[in-house]
Design an enzyme around this catalytic site. Sequence first.
Site, PDB file in Angstrom:
ATOM      1  N   ARG D 115     -50.955  21.743   6.460  1.00  0.00           N
ATOM      2  CA  ARG D 115     -51.838  22.530   5.593  1.00  0.00           C
ATOM      3  C   ARG D 115     -52.303  21.735   4.380  1.00  0.00           C
ATOM      4  O   ARG D 115     -53.468  21.792   3.986  1.00  0.00           O
ATOM      5  CB  ARG D 115     -51.105  23.811   5.166  1.00  0.00           C
ATOM      6  CG  ARG D 115     -51.077  24.795   6.319  1.00  0.00           C
ATOM      7  CD  ARG D 115     -49.925  25.730   6.286  1.00  0.00           C
ATOM      8  NE  ARG D 115     -49.731  26.305   7.626  1.00  0.00           N
ATOM      9  CZ  ARG D 115     -48.706  27.075   7.960  1.00  0.00           C
ATOM     10  NH1 ARG D 115     -47.776  27.380   7.073  1.00  0.00           N
ATOM     11  NH2 ARG D 115     -48.614  27.538   9.186  1.00  0.00           N
ATOM     12  N   SER D 268     -61.881  11.988 -27.098  1.00  0.00           N
ATOM     13  CA  SER D 268     -60.676  11.329 -27.586  1.00  0.00           C
ATOM     14  C   SER D 268     -60.146  12.135 -28.757  1.00  0.00           C
ATOM     15  O   SER D 268     -60.919  12.776 -29.477  1.00  0.00           O
ATOM     16  CB  SER D 268     -61.045   9.914 -28.012  1.00  0.00           C
ATOM     17  OG  SER D 268     -60.202   9.454 -29.045  1.00  0.00           O
ATOM     18  N   LYS D 274     -66.209   8.300 -28.281  1.00  0.00           N
ATOM     19  CA  LYS D 274     -65.757   7.855 -26.959  1.00  0.00           C
ATOM     20  C   LYS D 274     -66.242   8.774 -25.837  1.00  0.00           C
ATOM     21  O   LYS D 274     -66.248   9.980 -25.965  1.00  0.00           O
ATOM     22  CB  LYS D 274     -64.214   7.811 -26.918  1.00  0.00           C
ATOM     23  CG  LYS D 274     -63.583   6.658 -27.643  1.00  0.00           C
ATOM     24  CD  LYS D 274     -63.746   5.302 -26.979  1.00  0.00           C
ATOM     25  CE  LYS D 274     -62.916   5.116 -25.748  1.00  0.00           C
ATOM     26  NZ  LYS D 274     -61.472   5.065 -25.935  1.00  0.00           N
ATOM     27  N   ASN D 276     -64.862   8.628 -22.291  1.00  0.00           N
ATOM     28  CA  ASN D 276     -63.915   7.936 -21.423  1.00  0.00           C
ATOM     29  C   ASN D 276     -64.099   8.303 -19.941  1.00  0.00           C
ATOM     30  O   ASN D 276     -64.411   9.446 -19.624  1.00  0.00           O
ATOM     31  CB  ASN D 276     -62.486   8.291 -21.835  1.00  0.00           C
ATOM     32  CG  ASN D 276     -62.087   7.613 -23.132  1.00  0.00           C
ATOM     33  OD1 ASN D 276     -62.453   6.479 -23.374  1.00  0.00           O
ATOM     34  ND2 ASN D 276     -61.356   8.322 -23.974  1.00  0.00           N
ATOM     35  N   ARG D 307     -27.783  12.450  11.969  1.00  0.00           N
ATOM     36  CA  ARG D 307     -28.351  13.069  10.752  1.00  0.00           C
ATOM     37  C   ARG D 307     -27.956  12.201   9.567  1.00  0.00           C
ATOM     38  O   ARG D 307     -26.783  11.870   9.395  1.00  0.00           O
ATOM     39  CB  ARG D 307     -27.842  14.504  10.534  1.00  0.00           C
ATOM     40  CG  ARG D 307     -28.458  15.156   9.252  1.00  0.00           C
ATOM     41  CD  ARG D 307     -28.573  16.665   9.379  1.00  0.00           C
ATOM     42  NE  ARG D 307     -29.107  16.969  10.686  1.00  0.00           N
ATOM     43  CZ  ARG D 307     -28.465  17.691  11.604  1.00  0.00           C
ATOM     44  NH1 ARG D 307     -27.324  18.261  11.321  1.00  0.00           N
ATOM     45  NH2 ARG D 307     -29.006  17.854  12.793  1.00  0.00           N
TER      46      ARG D 307
END
Lengths: 439, 439, 439, 439
Positions: D115, D268, D274, D276, D307
């Site tokens: 899934r 920022s 900025k 980014n 096991r």
Amino acid sequence: MTAFEPLFVPESLLDAVSDRAWLEAMLEVESALAQAEAAAGVVPPEAAAAIAEHCRAELHDFGTLLEQGRTVGNPAEPLVRALRMAVDRDAAGYVHLGATSQDVMDTAAMLVARRALDLVLAELDRVAAGLAGLAEKHRSTPMVARTLLQQAVPTTFGCKAAGWLVAVLEAQRRLEEVQTERLAAQLGGAAGTLAPLGQSGTEVLRLFADEVELAEPVLPWHTNRTRVADLGGALDLTAGALAKIGLDLVLLAQTEVAEIREGQAGGSSTLPHKRNPVRSTLARACARLASGHTAMLSSALVHEHERAAGAWHAEWVALSGALAYTGGAAAAIGDAVETLEIDVERMRRNLELTDGLILAERIAIMLGGVDAHEIVREAAIDAESSGRTFEEVLRADERVELSDEVLADALDPTTYLGSAEAFVDRALAQYRGSRPEGS
Amino acid sequence: MTAFEPLFVPESLLDAVSDRAWLEAMLEVESALAQAEAAAGVVPPEAAAAIAEHCRAELHDFGTLLEQGRTVGNPAEPLVRALRMAVDRDAAGYVHLGATSQDVMDTAAMLVARRALDLVLAELDRVAAGLAGLAEKHRSTPMVARTLLQQAVPTTFGCKAAGWLVAVLEAQRRLEEVQTERLAAQLGGAAGTLAPLGQSGTEVLRLFADEVELAEPVLPWHTNRTRVADLGGALDLTAGALAKIGLDLVLLAQTEVAEIREGQAGGSSTLPHKRNPVRSTLARACARLASGHTAMLSSALVHEHERAAGAWHAEWVALSGALAYTGGAAAAIGDAVETLEIDVERMRRNLELTDGLILAERIAIMLGGVDAHEIVREAAIDAESSGRTFEEVLRADERVELSDEVLADALDPTTYLGSAEAFVDRALAQYRGSRPEGS
Amino acid sequence: MTAFEPLFVPESLLDAVSDRAWLEAMLEVESALAQAEAAAGVVPPEAAAAIAEHCRAELHDFGTLLEQGRTVGNPAEPLVRALRMAVDRDAAGYVHLGATSQDVMDTAAMLVARRALDLVLAELDRVAAGLAGLAEKHRSTPMVARTLLQQAVPTTFGCKAAGWLVAVLEAQRRLEEVQTERLAAQLGGAAGTLAPLGQSGTEVLRLFADEVELAEPVLPWHTNRTRVADLGGALDLTAGALAKIGLDLVLLAQTEVAEIREGQAGGSSTLPHKRNPVRSTLARACARLASGHTAMLSSALVHEHERAAGAWHAEWVALSGALAYTGGAAAAIGDAVETLEIDVERMRRNLELTDGLILAERIAIMLGGVDAHEIVREAAIDAESSGRTFEEVLRADERVELSDEVLADALDPTTYLGSAEAFVDRALAQYRGSRPEGS
Amino acid sequence: MTAFEPLFVPESLLDAVSDRAWLEAMLEVESALAQAEAAAGVVPPEAAAAIAEHCRAELHDFGTLLEQGRTVGNPAEPLVRALRMAVDRDAAGYVHLGATSQDVMDTAAMLVARRALDLVLAELDRVAAGLAGLAEKHRSTPMVARTLLQQAVPTTFGCKAAGWLVAVLEAQRRLEEVQTERLAAQLGGAAGTLAPLGQSGTEVLRLFADEVELAEPVLPWHTNRTRVADLGGALDLTAGALAKIGLDLVLLAQTEVAEIREGQAGGSSTLPHKRNPVRSTLARACARLASGHTAMLSSALVHEHERAAGAWHAEWVALSGALAYTGGAAAAIGDAVETLEIDVERMRRNLELTDGLILAERIAIMLGGVDAHEIVREAAIDAESSGRTFEEVLRADERVELSDEVLADALDPTTYLGSAEAFVDRALAQYRGSRPEGS
């Protein structure tokens, strides 16, 4: 630098990833490139022939190329220069035409890998044949199965060998897929456009791939390293499957278990009586080294732009090591399996060690009902603490409505094997199905 | 197997982890053991002398020992056999007395490591000296600092070099600690009790450690591999510190950044104009390979009982590689740093690329108040989209109550360096403090 | 995402690396920064007090910060915004003054690490105390030592426990060194210059480090990650030392060996009789997970320029996991050791399993001479194949010039322990020396 | 323990590997087992129906199962006990009949993986669609290709995007292969023999695999972990392919390069200007975390006997993390690609940065002959040092026999694209071929 090679890796495999092998592969690339370009009409046939003539390993020295390569970061550039110097002036301009160092190194790496894989696969054939033999012969040889290293229930040694076999076949199939589908020629020129070849770029790529007998990629893969990582992943898988066998063999060979012994068990510098499981031990060491090298391939997946500044260069060592040590692990397990001494009698005695407790599950199922598990658990504890046998305790428990005869039969481990033998048959069918007919 | 060694690792370091180096170390162990046992009165002095005489590398061949070692899983056992054959009958029984193969291999590994570390540390000295020189010279050379690879605020190139330097000094200090405190003699006999030495076991251990000039361990450490892992950890740290420098250099050398260039920049097999940052590139490759090998050491930490069946054997290759490639990274960075060309003018021009935006933080702080950050952010966006300069936008914004002159000064990157220079001084003080006086 | 946490890690340790713990640490950083800046005269004391008042975890939600953080890449930026909104206008401008998100995250990481390490160290104290107890009690309890999982020579269980103990003490010491010396405050501002703080940068750094009680670094270490890697290395070492104990316990608990049993041995969903070594098993799983997380720290060592685009962000998960799982391994081994059931009688019986062969080394030494090893090896093989005892074969061999009495004594494993007990004493002395006086 | 999850991984994917998802998968296994056994006539249909009724997640709590599971080492055993208590006495004995805890956990892990892979593949579809769009739109948009981060030769942005696309398609194909062929039901009972099911073992196995819609394995694979490792390998490959895109985007977004910008670029906490590359950054962080988790899967390949005591238990965390973080990387790259802003004009300007030097290869080829490379290299150096343009230097060099017009044309980067566009077409054809028809 020492890599303790002769201790770990068969000579043929060392040869396949040696200086010489890399040099030969690089030369094959340069020669094949010239042939392909001649076929495409980009290079005069005479120039291609002249180039091919100088692409012989005895004319070059890999160590020298590596020394010279320090200033440029790879040994392909000095090789190209050497070839240009060696051929006559007319051919010189056609050496390495349109290609870049990475084309040479990457295609050479694939050629080295293809040949080394042949050897690795041959070792795995030996392993698989040995395991199939064990599975068949011991299809019904009862032994105890162990979970969390505790005796659990009966199984057969054939079933155990079949488990090893299936893992090896899966690893082998994956290696073969990678060898066939994922090893590809690399040709992109300076940055993947094959610009110097003008309109002939894709045709030369096709012809070149044919010439080196590698797959033709949709695109140059100079910084798409999924092919290299696929190869690494398949080798890692293989090393893991082999290490699991090595681990089980070492555990079965323990003095206190003693169900198997390596036929070539090794001595000790100190202990005159020791018969060490040396092949399994070296296989485990090789598998660790192989995985260490494939991890380097994986961690180098991320390349910058059109050529990586470092991640690419680290692949060569990692690839050689991954191939060699995986093969070393296969060879060592192959030796171990082929000469394995099975102590069927000891397996039988070990089945009796718990005095029937490993049949506790069976008794619980025969009792049925929601309390069965608890009744049997109490009996098991009682048997351990009282000194009476599990059978005696069960007989004395009035909740256990089983006749003495039924109980005695139920405590026979050799009749509680479930599908163990059927599973052996399935594994052997898979093994036989994986062989080319008539082999 | 090729490891492309001359491309990556200086010859002296390759020698230090070569077949020869391992053989010499193993022989030194056997000789030292006999001396220690003679000093303890367990072995006659003449026997010890006779043994020492045969512990010369030219009398043995490591390749042969490895071949022979395949049956026992290590090259020490055949060496012991060879020594017992070589000395006369009286001395033969005293060869390797009380020791086991692992004692030889482990102590030899420590000797190899100690010597290789000397070379690695020397390369790091060269790196540190180079970086200290750069930090000092460029203490006040303004350049832009970059976060998430975006221009952020001004700094100095000296401050950047100081950051590299401190990491190298920390790595070096850790390596020295490990070299001094954690490299220890191993002597435990077959399984760590030194039983053949009777009551003299611990005394011989002490004398043996003295003889090989390694630390005396509290206990034999045959399956306590924390010492080996500590060494691996220190090398990994070092490789990481060097790779960080290599990465920054490669980034600074980009065509579009062009603030530095390697003095020995490399050519290309294809592109006549290229000046590649080859030393940084090879350093990054070496650091990857070093980390790959230290990871193998780390993953082999877990040994079974009194001798591991595989994990131990994998250490030898991993250790040699970890030492060599770390040294290779150090050497390459040393070369790069020593010959680095700094383009101070270009650093200045790059500082101006954003037309003042990298001073945005300063303006916001000068404005003060809760809206400052937002005012400046809007101005930055405005400047980008309108074509006006950041300064013009700020001037036009009535919320910005700064005089033109103050604003102009504030937008000078060379006056917004904070503690950059102070940090350089602190790093240099640490560097000088780490040197022996007078050096 | 499930991490199966309650299965592996004690609740207190989960708390120490929880959302709440990270949030509290981040808030402590913001508050401490304001205090330090007030002390340095950069921030008005009232503003610092106002900020501190809002730095309480119950006022914030880490999940929300992480959601909001998706757009900026970290949860510190939204926290700063929230604090600026929460405090009154006068104080708003002083929130986070001069700092950057990484300062908050890095210092918070160190605070989280310091507290989690306290818990890890406490678990290791429990392990060490348990092992010291075993070493002392079983100082002279004979058992067999096993090399390559083969019975080798006698030792004592105390000596085996002492070996485990020394490794734990070494790991613990390394963790303590890192905790004391390497966990440092991080404060560099946008890119390591502390420019907004003008001339006060280094003073604020000092005061801030004092305030959070972490070491003051020579330089901001935003992209010098040697501190983080040192921590990772020490945790990896610890996990390895614990995994080795877990492995040995699992091996000793095997049905066929049965020398120890976990007091809290676990049942099975299927097998009523099973008593599985669950604590050792979970310890081994935890150690694997811990090493996996420390490897992520190591591979993230290489940061770009003044802030990494990714390598930094990956550290938070890796650090939390490395701390938690190392602690989980310590707790599980602590449980196992404290409740360990030792079957001294079985140890004795296992010593006799080979019918004297594990004394082969001793006999060889007593025989002396160059042929001794071979004489004894032949006798061992003869004994195995003939059905006679090793003692009988030796008696019958005329080359063995030992009286029956001497031979019988020599084949008593309990008198061939060499320095085993002396080594126990040395380990216990180291253990006691590592404790604070009076504890 | 915090894993900073909301920062890194989409909620749907977190759900797919959550406590709830694992619980549901485990319950589905118990229910499917009862159905299969009813179909095989081993269990009464009413009992199977009764069991199914209690296999609803709302009746159980995973956290509690994990707590209870501490004593046995896994949460399946307490779940089985809870189910046996919940159903009526008649059905109780049929709960979990013939199965063991590992059957439940392993099959549940495969269901969780299947899934989660659907979600990962959907994210990759989004990435591939975005990249195909970019490749098509910018098929002929000239930009510079960079090798070792140096400008090399022209290419097109479409060709670059095509390279990213092919890697993603290869990763996707490998994931699909693993999802289809390698995710298999696990049913072996206590140790792989299905003994409690007598002769019905293999039939129940077939019916059970049908019921859970997973492949039927040849053999139970309880300790043959090649399936898990294959899944890990495919995820590692995928993470690598995504990280490469993230790296290239971060590099292209550099202030000094500025050829692309993330549409959702982040702010920022400190720097108002900025923007980014946050999505690429988080993608790179996720890819690191994903690879770290797949490495744990790989290193846990080696299981003991029937096991493993630890290696198995470590897989659950590693698998969840590997799936989640790979999906996180895909989602972040998907976001980045879908909103990517391409600055075609800047790409053009960057092509001109070297003033023609990136056409050096072309000139050398046009000159031909063995000296061409050297002539052009000298001209390149001359141009750099003299301040004249490359074109001027070439014109002045009498060895360069090219007319001014020819030379000017040759120095136009937009006419030296080689097969770049052809490669785009090949990549798009592969992309379209990989889609189901009509999609």
